[in-house]
Write a protein that holds these residues in place. Structure first.
Motif, short mmCIF file in Angstrom:
data_model
loop_
_atom_site.label_atom_id
_atom_site.label_comp_id
_atom_site.label_asym_id
_atom_site.label_seq_id
_atom_site.Cartn_x
_atom_site.Cartn_y
_atom_site.Cartn_z
N ASP A 8 23.68 -44.30 -35.91
CA ASP A 8 22.61 -45.17 -36.40
C ASP A 8 21.62 -44.34 -37.21
OD1 ASP A 8 23.59 -47.42 -35.08
OD2 ASP A 8 22.52 -46.92 -33.25
N LEU A 28 19.99 -45.68 -29.29
CA LEU A 28 20.35 -45.44 -30.69
C LEU A 28 21.22 -44.20 -30.80
CD1 LEU A 28 16.80 -46.06 -32.15
CD2 LEU A 28 18.73 -47.65 -32.23
N THR A 63 21.83 -46.08 -40.71
CA THR A 63 20.83 -47.08 -41.07
C THR A 63 19.41 -46.54 -41.08
OG1 THR A 63 20.78 -47.76 -38.75
CG2 THR A 63 22.21 -49.01 -40.24
N ASP A 64 19.17 -45.40 -40.44
CA ASP A 64 17.81 -44.90 -40.29
C ASP A 64 17.77 -43.39 -40.45
OD1 ASP A 64 16.57 -47.52 -39.17
OD2 ASP A 64 18.30 -47.16 -37.89
N GLU A 342 14.47 -54.29 -34.09
CA GLU A 342 15.84 -53.90 -33.75
C GLU A 342 15.99 -53.65 -32.25
OE1 GLU A 342 15.30 -53.04 -38.04
OE2 GLU A 342 14.15 -52.59 -36.24
N ARG A 346 18.44 -55.68 -29.23
CA ARG A 346 19.57 -55.03 -28.57
C ARG A 346 19.80 -55.61 -27.18
NH1 ARG A 346 21.75 -50.03 -29.95
NH2 ARG A 346 21.27 -49.48 -32.09
#
Length: 352
Positions: A8, A28, A63-64, A342, A346
């Motif tokens: 991630d 994450l 994504t990050d 986000e 989850r």
């Protein structure tokens, strides 16, 4: 091998894993890129995803982006190569925004670490140009780097991000030290935010149980370690640097040592009874033989690392890793504040 599909986040300057531990607690997946071999060994021993080296790595599914670029050239207490080069760094940031190659310019800087503060911007712009922009960017550095973060914020806003920058006081997020960090949070198609304080700000004029009663009391060094200053958090955990190189015998540099001596002389210091006299009274240095020592384990605790975090390398290398790391508890606060949407989405089995 790193499973790119499981990543991630990418941590550009992974160190011993301050950001990464926080990300994992929140469910994450994160991989850290780190050049220092001892820090990489620490990460591997802790089971953290690690790429050893300083070359670019491609994570098309990430994504990050997070990162704490090297800070050694920027602190007020250092030699100041980064602070002297601040105007040049800001110029190079604008050139990056124009998609110009700045490698030859960075090579002219007195210290190669100074220009690494722009590496996250390069990654963000390359991801944008490749059509896979990061949804979240989170960066931290010493407070003197805030002008660089502000310049990056202007660039990223022009690229479609919402961005906030500011200073975070570690004790306001439960970290038992008075460390201040400059933080940047950028979000794609969402509102960026810095975390709100959960603990009271330390003040010499306010008791621990005073101040804003809607917030928790700050955590003292005595509470964190069972010894130390009884009425305030620790000073910034860092490796003091002198003519002989890193000095792992104390918290902070000479200014921090002077403050600790003042605390002791005022009767607010509790000696660590676990230390042998030979350890607590080292040889004379700077005219004093009563230098206050903080063990690597204690320094790691003040940085909110788990007690069993397996720091590797020489003792000096361990102190360097600890002092340069983002406190995991502060990192967790930043991630929670930046990625609330986000994390809320989850499954409960993945959320901390």
């Amino acid at each position: 091998m790193i499973d790119e599909a499981a990543v991630d986040m990418v941590d550009l300057f992974g160190g011993p894993g301050g950001w990464d531990l926080a990300a994992q607690r929140l469910g994450l997946a994160v991989t850290g890129i780190e050049l220092d071999h001892s820090a990489c060994e620490t990460r591997r021993a802790a089971g953290l995803g690690t790429i050893e080296g300083d070359g670019p790595a491609d994570f098309p599914r990430a994504t990050d982006l997070i990162g704490s670029p090297p800070c050694q050239t920027y602190p007020i207490g250092g030699k100041g190569a980064g602070r002297r080069a601040l105007d040049a760094v800001l110029h190079f940031a604008s050139q990056l925004a124009a998609r110009k190659d700045i490698r030859s310019g960075l090579a002219t800087l007195d210290d190669e670490r100074t220009g690494l503060v722009l590496e996250p911007l390069r990654w963000v712009l390359e991801a944008l140009d490749a059509g896979r922009p990061y949804r979240t960017v989170m960066l931290e550095q010493v407070p003197t780097v805030l002008p660089v973060w502000d310049a990056m914020a202007r660039i990223l806003r022009a690229e479609g991000y919402t961005v906030v920058t500011g200073r975070l006081n570690a004790e306001e997020h439960g970290v038992p030290q008075t460390r201040t960090r400059a933080v940047l949070v950028a979000r794609r198609r969402d509102k960026a935010a810095l975390p709100a304080p959960t603990h009271r700000r330390y003040s010499r004029s306010s008791a621990q149980n005073g101040g804003d009663l809607t917030l928790l009391p700050w955590v003292s060094m005595a509470q964190a370690l069972g010894w130390g200053m009884t009425h305030r958090p620790a000073l910034t955990v860092a490796v003091g640097t002198g003519a002989g190189g890193p000095d792992p015998s104390c918290v902070g540099g000479s200014g921090s040592r002077a403050t600790l001596y003042g605390e002791r002389d005022a009767g607010r210091w509790i000696a660590d009874t676990r230390l042998k006299p030979a350890d607590s009274l080292p040889a004379y240095r700077g005219g004093r033989k009563d230098m206050i020592r903080v063990s690597a384990s204690d320094a790691a605790t003040l940085q909110t690392f788990p007690q069993d975090h397996p720091f590797q390398g020489t003792r000096t290398k361990q102190y360097e890793q600890i002092g340069n790391a983002m406190p995991p508890l502060l990192a967790e606060a930043v991630i929670r504040g930046a990625m609330a949407r986000e994390l809320a989405a989850r499954p409960s089995s993945q959320a901390a």
